[in-house]
Design a protein around this motif. Structure first.
Motif, short mmCIF file in Angstrom:
data_model
loop_
_atom_site.label_atom_id
_atom_site.label_comp_id
_atom_site.label_asym_id
_atom_site.label_seq_id
_atom_site.Cartn_x
_atom_site.Cartn_y
_atom_site.Cartn_z
N VAL A 28 -2.80 -14.98 -4.77
CA VAL A 28 -1.46 -15.25 -5.30
C VAL A 28 -0.61 -13.99 -5.26
O VAL A 28 0.56 -14.03 -4.89
CB VAL A 28 -1.56 -15.83 -6.73
N THR A 29 -1.20 -12.86 -5.62
CA THR A 29 -0.46 -11.59 -5.58
C THR A 29 -0.03 -11.26 -4.15
O THR A 29 1.11 -10.87 -3.91
CB THR A 29 -1.34 -10.45 -6.13
N TRP A 30 -0.96 -11.41 -3.21
CA TRP A 30 -0.65 -11.11 -1.81
C TRP A 30 0.47 -12.01 -1.30
O TRP A 30 1.40 -11.54 -0.65
CB TRP A 30 -1.91 -11.27 -0.97
N ILE A 31 0.38 -13.29 -1.57
CA ILE A 31 1.41 -14.23 -1.11
C ILE A 31 2.76 -13.88 -1.72
O ILE A 31 3.79 -13.90 -1.04
CB ILE A 31 1.00 -15.68 -1.45
N THR A 32 2.77 -13.54 -3.00
CA THR A 32 4.02 -13.19 -3.67
C THR A 32 4.66 -11.97 -3.02
O THR A 32 5.87 -11.95 -2.76
CB THR A 32 3.75 -12.91 -5.16
N ILE A 33 3.88 -10.96 -2.73
CA ILE A 33 4.42 -9.74 -2.13
C ILE A 33 4.97 -10.02 -0.73
O ILE A 33 6.06 -9.57 -0.38
CB ILE A 33 3.35 -8.63 -2.12
N ALA A 45 -19.16 -13.27 -11.02
CA ALA A 45 -18.27 -14.01 -11.91
C ALA A 45 -16.84 -13.47 -11.84
O ALA A 45 -15.87 -14.22 -11.79
CB ALA A 45 -18.79 -13.96 -13.34
N ALA A 46 -16.71 -12.15 -11.82
CA ALA A 46 -15.38 -11.55 -11.72
C ALA A 46 -14.74 -11.82 -10.36
O ALA A 46 -13.53 -12.00 -10.26
CB ALA A 46 -15.48 -10.04 -11.97
N LEU A 47 -15.56 -11.88 -9.32
CA LEU A 47 -15.04 -12.17 -7.99
C LEU A 47 -14.46 -13.58 -7.91
O LEU A 47 -13.44 -13.80 -7.26
CB LEU A 47 -16.15 -11.99 -6.96
N ALA A 48 -15.09 -14.51 -8.61
CA ALA A 48 -14.57 -15.88 -8.61
C ALA A 48 -13.20 -15.97 -9.25
O ALA A 48 -12.40 -16.84 -8.91
CB ALA A 48 -15.55 -16.80 -9.34
N VAL A 49 -12.91 -15.08 -10.16
CA VAL A 49 -11.59 -15.06 -10.80
C VAL A 49 -10.63 -14.18 -10.00
O VAL A 49 -9.44 -14.48 -9.89
CB VAL A 49 -11.71 -14.54 -12.25
N ALA A 50 -11.15 -13.12 -9.41
CA ALA A 50 -10.28 -12.15 -8.73
C ALA A 50 -9.74 -12.66 -7.40
O ALA A 50 -8.63 -12.31 -7.03
CB ALA A 50 -11.05 -10.85 -8.51
N VAL A 51 -10.51 -13.46 -6.69
CA VAL A 51 -10.06 -13.91 -5.36
C VAL A 51 -8.78 -14.75 -5.45
O VAL A 51 -7.81 -14.46 -4.75
CB VAL A 51 -11.19 -14.63 -4.61
N PRO A 52 -8.73 -15.79 -6.30
CA PRO A 52 -7.46 -16.54 -6.37
C PRO A 52 -6.30 -15.69 -6.88
O PRO A 52 -5.18 -15.82 -6.38
CB PRO A 52 -7.77 -17.68 -7.35
N ALA A 53 -6.55 -14.83 -7.85
CA ALA A 53 -5.47 -13.98 -8.36
C ALA A 53 -4.98 -13.02 -7.29
O ALA A 53 -3.77 -12.79 -7.16
CB ALA A 53 -5.97 -13.21 -9.58
N THR A 54 -5.88 -12.49 -6.51
CA THR A 54 -5.51 -11.59 -5.42
C THR A 54 -4.71 -12.32 -4.36
O THR A 54 -3.73 -11.80 -3.83
CB THR A 54 -6.78 -10.97 -4.79
N ARG A 111 -0.63 -6.66 6.60
CA ARG A 111 -1.97 -6.10 6.85
C ARG A 111 -2.25 -4.92 5.94
O ARG A 111 -3.34 -4.79 5.37
CB ARG A 111 -2.09 -5.68 8.31
N LYS A 112 -1.28 -4.03 5.79
CA LYS A 112 -1.45 -2.87 4.92
C LYS A 112 -1.69 -3.31 3.48
O LYS A 112 -2.57 -2.78 2.79
CB LYS A 112 -0.22 -1.97 4.97
N ILE A 113 -0.90 -4.26 3.04
CA ILE A 113 -1.02 -4.76 1.67
C ILE A 113 -2.37 -5.42 1.46
O ILE A 113 -3.01 -5.24 0.42
CB ILE A 113 0.14 -5.72 1.35
N THR A 114 -2.83 -6.17 2.45
CA THR A 114 -4.13 -6.84 2.34
C THR A 114 -5.25 -5.83 2.18
O THR A 114 -6.11 -5.98 1.31
CB THR A 114 -4.38 -7.71 3.59
N ILE A 115 -5.23 -4.79 2.98
CA ILE A 115 -6.26 -3.75 2.89
C ILE A 115 -6.19 -3.04 1.54
O ILE A 115 -7.20 -2.78 0.90
CB ILE A 115 -6.13 -2.77 4.06
N GLU A 116 -4.98 -2.75 1.10
CA GLU A 116 -4.80 -2.06 -0.17
C GLU A 116 -5.30 -2.90 -1.34
O GLU A 116 -6.03 -2.40 -2.21
CB GLU A 116 -3.30 -1.76 -0.37
N ILE A 117 -4.92 -4.16 -1.38
CA ILE A 117 -5.33 -5.04 -2.48
C ILE A 117 -6.83 -5.25 -2.47
O ILE A 117 -7.49 -5.19 -3.51
CB ILE A 117 -4.57 -6.38 -2.42
N ALA A 118 -7.41 -5.48 -1.29
CA ALA A 118 -8.85 -5.71 -1.20
C ALA A 118 -9.64 -4.48 -1.64
O ALA A 118 -10.64 -4.61 -2.37
CB ALA A 118 -9.23 -6.10 0.22
#
Length: 178
Positions: free
Chosen positions: A114-119, A103-112, A138-145
């Motif tokens: 949006v955060t990645w795109i913004t950065i 359930a948390a993953l379903a909310v976290a994926v879109p928020a993540t 790539r670095k940011i993607t690994i860090e956020i994930a």
């Protein structure tokens, strides 16, 4: 003059001119229908509800099987034995922990996302070259994930522990009441 009336002039072959763009081929009717359906918010809401319904039904079935196993074990073992209650509560905690992580993953994926795109867009606005932007992305993607994964595990383990403890006390109370 005759060329202007009857035909268009041939396209320019200078290196600075761009070739004329061809219109995209018309999509097939099934593909167009698929795109139309998937572009509707109702479709995504339906898919979201369907996935959660499947999760709830499967978790409900696993909960029923855990409870029936516990009833069988509590009848066949001595009333003072707490092991069946412990096993059943750990299984209940695991089921609820996994369900909460999904359930948390379903909310976290879109928020993540949006955060990645913004950065990445902010980095592009600050004039980073494309090559640097790709490396930073790539670095940011690994860090956020990794950050999201750690939080999901922590929250799922917390929910699992709380459900296991509550389940244990409920099983022991039910066993002592009988």
């Amino acid at each position: 003059m005759e060329q202007e009336k009857g035909q268009d002039a041939p396209p320019s072959t200078s290196p600075t001119s761009t070739p004329p763009l061809l219109p995209p081929p018309p999509p097939s009717s099934s593909y167009a229908l698929f795109l139309t359906i998937m572009s509707k918010r109702r479709t995504w809401v339906f898919l979201f509800v369907l996935v959660y319904a499947i999760l709830l039904v499967s978790s409900w079935n696993s909960l029923k099987s855990i409870l029936s196993w516990y009833k069988y074990q509590s009848r066949s073992s001595s009333p003072s034995s707490c092991w069946p209650a412990l096993y059943a509560s750990v299984l209940l905690g695991a089921v609820f922990g996994l369900l909460s992580m999904v359930a948390a993953l379903a909310v976290a994926v879109p928020a993540t996302l949006v955060t990645w795109i913004t950065i990445v867009v902010l980095l592009a606005f600050f004039g980073k070259p494309k090559r640097t932007l790709v490396l930073e992305g790539r670095k940011i993607t690994i860090e956020i994930a990794s950050f999201v994964f750690k939080i999901l595990l922590k929250e799922g383990n917390l929910v699992a522990a709380v459900c296991a403890v509550l389940g244990y006390f409920a099983f022991v109370r039910k066993n002592s009441g009988e």
